[in-house]
Motif scaffolding. Structure first.
Motif, PDB file in Angstrom:
ATOM      1  N   LEU A 179     -11.088  -7.699  -5.239  1.00 58.27           N
ATOM      2  CA  LEU A 179      -9.959  -8.226  -4.477  1.00 58.27           C
ATOM      3  C   LEU A 179     -10.380  -9.449  -3.661  1.00 58.27           C
ATOM      4  CD1 LEU A 179      -8.335  -4.890  -3.251  1.00 58.27           C
ATOM      5  CD2 LEU A 179      -7.808  -6.218  -5.300  1.00 58.27           C
ATOM      6  N   ASP A 180     -11.575  -9.383  -3.081  1.00 57.65           N
ATOM      7  CA  ASP A 180     -12.101 -10.538  -2.351  1.00 57.65           C
ATOM      8  C   ASP A 180     -12.306 -11.722  -3.300  1.00 57.65           C
ATOM      9  OD1 ASP A 180     -12.112  -9.010  -0.059  1.00 57.65           O
ATOM     10  OD2 ASP A 180     -14.260  -8.561  -0.138  1.00 57.65           O
ATOM     11  N   ARG A 224     -10.521   2.573  -9.010  1.00 59.71           N
ATOM     12  CA  ARG A 224     -10.113   2.622  -7.628  1.00 59.71           C
ATOM     13  C   ARG A 224     -10.167   1.281  -6.907  1.00 59.71           C
ATOM     14  NH1 ARG A 224     -14.095   6.960  -5.413  1.00 59.71           N
ATOM     15  NH2 ARG A 224     -12.972   6.604  -3.457  1.00 59.71           N
ATOM     16  N   TYR A 225      -9.946   0.216  -7.573  1.00 62.88           N
ATOM     17  CA  TYR A 225      -9.812  -1.119  -7.011  1.00 62.88           C
ATOM     18  C   TYR A 225     -11.003  -1.528  -6.136  1.00 62.88           C
ATOM     19  CZ  TYR A 225      -5.133   0.653  -7.952  1.00 62.88           C
ATOM     20  OH  TYR A 225      -4.049   1.275  -8.511  1.00 62.88           O
ATOM     21  N   PRO A 226     -12.092  -1.979  -6.742  1.00 62.19           N
ATOM     22  CA  PRO A 226     -13.258  -2.401  -5.946  1.00 62.19           C
ATOM     23  C   PRO A 226     -12.873  -3.503  -4.957  1.00 62.19           C
ATOM     24  CG  PRO A 226     -13.805  -2.271  -8.281  1.00 62.19           C
ATOM     25  CD  PRO A 226     -12.321  -2.115  -8.194  1.00 62.19           C
ATOM     26  N   ARG A 227     -13.311  -3.342  -3.730  1.00 61.30           N
ATOM     27  CA  ARG A 227     -13.013  -4.343  -2.703  1.00 61.30           C
ATOM     28  C   ARG A 227     -13.539  -5.712  -3.113  1.00 61.30           C
ATOM     29  NH1 ARG A 227     -11.557  -3.474   2.329  1.00 61.30           N
ATOM     30  NH2 ARG A 227     -12.188  -1.286   2.185  1.00 61.30           N
ATOM     31  N   GLU A 228     -14.690  -5.724  -3.786  1.00 61.59           N
ATOM     32  CA  GLU A 228     -15.296  -6.992  -4.192  1.00 61.59           C
ATOM     33  C   GLU A 228     -14.382  -7.793  -5.113  1.00 61.59           C
ATOM     34  OE1 GLU A 228     -20.055  -6.731  -4.480  1.00 61.59           O
ATOM     35  OE2 GLU A 228     -18.991  -5.220  -5.662  1.00 61.59           O
ATOM     36  N   PRO A 233      -2.995  -3.120  -5.443  1.00 59.54           N
ATOM     37  CA  PRO A 233      -3.538  -4.044  -4.441  1.00 59.54           C
ATOM     38  C   PRO A 233      -3.873  -5.417  -5.003  1.00 59.54           C
ATOM     39  CG  PRO A 233      -4.533  -1.885  -4.199  1.00 59.54           C
ATOM     40  CD  PRO A 233      -3.723  -1.838  -5.456  1.00 59.54           C
ATOM     41  N   HIS A 286      -2.783 -10.866  -4.815  1.00 62.32           N
ATOM     42  CA  HIS A 286      -3.576 -12.076  -5.028  1.00 62.32           C
ATOM     43  C   HIS A 286      -3.251 -12.776  -6.345  1.00 62.32           C
ATOM     44  CE1 HIS A 286      -6.000 -10.717  -1.659  1.00 62.32           C
ATOM     45  NE2 HIS A 286      -6.152  -9.549  -2.254  1.00 62.32           N
ATOM     46  N   ARG A 307       0.843  -1.207   0.000  1.00 62.35           N
ATOM     47  CA  ARG A 307       0.000   0.000   0.000  1.00 62.35           C
ATOM     48  C   ARG A 307       0.873   1.251   0.000  1.00 62.35           C
ATOM     49  NH1 ARG A 307      -3.237  -2.819   3.763  1.00 62.35           N
ATOM     50  NH2 ARG A 307      -2.571  -1.517   5.496  1.00 62.35           N
TER      51      ARG A 307
END
Length: 288
Positions: A202-203, A196-200, A225, A229, A30
């Motif tokens: 990345l999950d 902006r890199y959706p959290r979904e 980010p 993964h 980060r």
């Protein structure tokens, strides 16, 4: 944006070089990503300001600098200032400043030049193409801003791959669809992950790895980010000079990757293309 940042080559690549070959923790990624995204001003930020920018603690910034081999953050900041000074000293007299739209387009041209240099080493793209070509079905993931690029890649991939599944919406069904694809035999997923890199998303990538899928990611930076993964990261810079980002380089990378998919199984790709052309002619799909 000042004119010198446009005329001079941006320091982004040289800041990114500081992190190459170093294994970073998620927190350090980060910090690195924040420095890359703010390469023009990073050299003038305090450790506290960098911590605020990256949403981490100030001691984490110090540990990050030491992980890069510096005595502390002040030494890293001195290096960042050297990079900034070198960038401002390199000008191109043949490239006028122009208006903001011209500057944005020229920056995109630079992003494409950077991508071309990056492709001198084709190993990562070739390996990624083989992974995707062998996956049945082939999963293509892209949410929000990345959804159109995922659809663009999938549209052409379907001409050479027998089963392409696009995942372009989030929610609880996203994991269900990933698991269904895995059960059907999918061994790899291509994810296009843009700021902006959706959290979904990345999950979803973490879940894909958990269920045994190989993860190939096209994203804007090697320290994005999403890189945490991914098995293979294919960076392609995003233009940020206008109100909304320009995605020229990520789109070019997606087509380069599709070429690698075709190259991984040339006979199958050619056969499927010929079958499509015959079908298109029979149905008179196109007028030209």
């Amino acid at each position: 944006m000042n004119d010198s940042a446009v005329i001079a080559a941006p320091p982004t690549d040289r800041v990114l070089d500081l992190f190459q070959g170093i294994r970073l923790t998620p927190t350090q990624r980060r910090i690195a990503h924040s420095l890359v995204q703010n390469a023009a001003s990073a050299a003038y930020l305090s450790a506290a300001e960098v911590a605020e920018l990256a949403k981490v603690s100030q001691p984490s910034v110090t540990r990050f600098a030491m992980a890069l081999g510096y005595d502390g953050y002040p030494a890293l900041r001195r290096r960042l200032r050297e990079i900034a000074a070198a960038g401002h000293g390199r000008t191109d007299p043949e490239q006028p400043v122009g208006n903001e739209m011209q500057r944005a387009v020229r920056a995109e041209a630079q992003n494409l030049n950077t991508l071309a240099e990056q492709l001198t080493d084709r190993d990562a793209v070739t390996t990624a193409g083989t992974l995707l070509a062998d996956s049945r079905p082939l999963v293509v993931l892209g949410l929000r801003a990345a959804a159109p690029l995922a659809a663009y890649f999938a549209y052409f991939a379907a001409k050479v791959h027998p089963d392409v599944r696009v995942l372009d919406s989030g929610g609880s069904l996203l994991t269900d669809r990933l698991e269904q694809a895995r059960t059907a035999g999918a061994s790899a997923v291509l994810a296009i992950v843009l700021p902006r890199y959706p959290r979904e998303v990345l999950d979803a990538l973490a879940e894909a790895r958990a269920i045994g899928m190989s993860v190939v990611v096209i994203t804007d930076s090697a320290v994005s980010p999403a890189a945490e993964h991914a098995h293979i990261v294919l960076p392609a810079a995003v233009g940020a000079q206008l109100v909304f980002d320009l995605h020229t380089a990520p789109m070019a990378m997606s087509m380069v990757l599709l070429q690698a998919v075709c190259d991984a199984a040339p006979a199958d790709a050619q056969r499927r293309l010929e079958e499509f052309e015959q079908s298109a002619a029979r149905r008179q799909l196109f007028v030209g």
